[in-house]
Design an enzyme around this catalytic site. Structure first.
Site, PDB file in Angstrom:
ATOM      1  N   GLY A 246       2.241   3.745  -5.001  1.00 21.31           N
ATOM      2  CA  GLY A 246       1.916   4.392  -6.277  1.00 21.31           C
ATOM      3  C   GLY A 246       1.353   3.445  -7.328  1.00 21.31           C
ATOM      4  N   LYS A 247       0.681   2.378  -6.869  1.00 19.20           N
ATOM      5  CA  LYS A 247       0.095   1.396  -7.806  1.00 19.20           C
ATOM      6  C   LYS A 247      -0.938   2.031  -8.724  1.00 19.20           C
ATOM      7  CE  LYS A 247      -1.622  -1.451  -4.835  1.00 19.20           C
ATOM      8  NZ  LYS A 247      -1.260  -0.809  -3.590  1.00 19.20           N
TER       9      LYS A 247
ATOM     10  N   GLY B 270       0.829  -1.215   0.000  1.00 21.46           N
ATOM     11  CA  GLY B 270       0.000   0.000   0.000  1.00 21.46           C
ATOM     12  C   GLY B 270       0.856   1.255   0.000  1.00 21.46           C
TER      13      GLY B 270
ATOM     14  N   ASP C 241      -9.297  -2.247  -5.497  1.00 23.30           N
ATOM     15  CA  ASP C 241      -8.873  -1.803  -4.167  1.00 23.30           C
ATOM     16  C   ASP C 241     -10.061  -1.118  -3.488  1.00 23.30           C
ATOM     17  OD1 ASP C 241      -7.742  -0.621  -1.959  1.00 23.30           O
ATOM     18  OD2 ASP C 241      -5.954   0.064  -3.008  1.00 23.30           O
TER      19      ASP C 241
END
Length: 358
Positions: free
Chosen positions: A33-34, A30, A58
Site C-alpha cells: 500500500g505504498k 511490493g 515505480d
C-alpha cells in the site's frame, strides 16, 4: 527505577509539522500500500505546504490508479487541488529523449556494461528537472525495496561508471577519435563531452545526496503489513537507510484486522492472533519510531474522496467503532449472528425445495 520508554504518537503529524522537509520517501515491500500512503501523505502535505509534487518511480505506476487521473513524466495538477502535482517517471533512459544520437547511443551502450548506471543517469536527469521547479516538498512513491536501495546507491554507481570510462580512455585514447570518424559521428562525439555529461550528473546526484542525508530536509516512511516477510523486509530497509545515513522515524503498518471488528469469524480470529505477534515485534524493534496502524478495509482506496477519508487515520490514531466486551459490541455480534442464521435457513430451504423438485 528505570524510566518507562515513552511510546511515540502513532500518527504522521511529525512529518506534517516539520516545515524544513524537502524530500519524503515512501517505501517498502511490493503490495503493502505504498502508493495509497504516498498519495494520502501528499494530500495532507498540500494542506500545510505551499506546493507539493508526488513522484512515482515505480515501473508499475499506480499513482494514476490511486487518484483516478492519468499522469505522465510531466508534473500535472491533481484534480480538485491548486497546489498538488503528480508525475510518473520510468527509472530507465528514454531513447526518445536523446539529443545527440551518436554520443547518447554510445553512452547507453556503455551504461549497459555498468549495472545501474542507466537508472542513475535518468534519476540524475529527473532530479535536475525537479530542482529547477519550485516545490515546497517532494514525495517519492518508490519502487519495491530493492530498487529503492539501488536509487540510494546511485552516487557510488556513477563513481564506478566514471572510473570505468577513464580507464577506457587511458587504454584506448586514440581509438575513440578513429571510431568517431569511422562511424561518421562528427566532432561533437568525444571523451570530453561524454565525461562532461557523466560528471554533470555525478555533481547533481552528489548535491542531492547531501540533502538526502540531512534529517532536516529528508525523511523516509516505511510501509509494511503485519506479516513475517514484511517485518523482515522493513528491518532490512531500516538497516540500509541507517547505513546510507538517511533519516527514518515513521512506520505505517497497513491492513491491520482489529479484534473489535472481527465479530465471530474463526479465520479472522486466527489472523488477528498472527498479526498481533508481528505488531508486538514492530513495537519492540522500533520503540523510537512513530508507528501508525491502518485498518484492513472492505474496499479498495481509489479516487481523491476515498484517499481523503482514509487520511484522517494518518493524523489521529485509528479506533474501531466498537469496543470488545461492551453492550454495543455484544448487540452487534448478536445481530450479525442472527443475520447469518437467517441466510443459512434460506439456503437450507432452497436446497430442500430443489431436492423435492428433483
Amino acid at each position: 527505577m528505570a524510566a518507562e520508554v515513552e511510546v511515540l504518537e502513532g500518527t504522521l503529524r511529525n512529518i506534517l509539522e516539520q516545515e524544513t522537509l524537502k524530500w519524503v520517501f515512501v517505501g517498502g515491500k511490493g503490495g503493502v500500500g505504498k502508493t495509497t500512503c504516498s498519495s494520502i501523505l501528499s494530500i495532507l502535505l498540500a494542506q500545510v505546504r505551499q506546493s507539493v509534487l508526488v513522484i512515482s518511480t515505480d515501473p508499475a505506476h499506480n499513482l494514476s490508479d490511486a487518484f483516478q487521473q492519468r499522469f505522465t513524466k510531466i508534473p500535472t495538477l491533481v484534480h480538485g487541488f491548486s497546489n498538488l502535482y503528480a508525475m510518473e517517471v520510468d527509472p530507465k533512459m528514454e531513447e526518445d529523449n536523446l539529443s545527440d544520437e551518436g554520443l547518447e547511443g554510445f553512452l547507453s551502450e556503455l551504461t549497459n556494461a555498468i549495472p545501474g548506471v542507466d537508472e542513475a543517469m535518468s534519476f540524475a536527469e529527473m532530479l535536475k528537472l525537479v530542482q529547477t521547479m519550485d516545490y515546497s516538498v517532494i514525495v517519492f512513491d518508490t519502487a519495491p525495496t530493492g530498487h529503492t536501495l539501488r536509487l540510494l546507491q546511485f552516487p557510488s554507481t556513477l563513481e564506478k561508471g566514471l572510473e570505468k570510462v577513464m580507464a577506457l580512455k587511458n587504454r584506448f585514447g586514440g581509438l575513440f577519435s578513429q571510431a568517431t570518424r569511422l562511424f561518421g559521428l562528427g566532432d561533437e562525439f568525444n571523451e570530453d563531452a561524454m565525461l562532461g555529461k557523466l560528471e554533470g550528473m555525478k555533481d547533481v546526484i552528489e548535491q542531492v545526496n547531501k540533502q538526502f542525508k540531512d534529517p532536516d530536509l529528508t525523511t523516509f516512511v516505511c510501509v509494511c503489513i503485519p506479516e513475517f516477510l514484511s517485518l523482515y523486509e522493513t528491518e532490512r530497509l531500516v538497516q540500509e537507510l541507517t547505513k546510507f545515513e538517511i533519516d527514518a522515524h515513521n512506520i505505517i503498518i497497513n491492513q491491520v484486522v482489529f479484534d473489535e471488528e472481527a465479530v465471530e469469524s474463526k479465520l479472522l480470529k486466527a489472523r488477528i492472533k498472527m498479526q498481533q505477534k508481528y505488531i508486538d515485534q514492530f513495537y519492540l524493534l522500533y520503540d523510537d519510531f512513530h508507528i501508525t496502524k491502518l485498518p484492513l478495509l472492505p474496499e479498495e482506496v481509489c479516487g481523491v474522496e476515498a484517499l481523503r477519508k482514509l487520511s484522517q487515520h494518518f493524523v489521529t490514531p485509528y479506533k474501531p467503532s466498537l469496543t470488545r466486551g461492551t453492550v454495543e459490541e455484544v448487540q452487534q455480534r448478536i445481530s450479525t449472528l442472527r443475520l447469518q442464521l437467517e441466510e443459512a435457513e434460506l439456503d437450507l430451504e432452497r436446497l430442500q425445495k430443489g431436492k423435492e423438485e428433483a
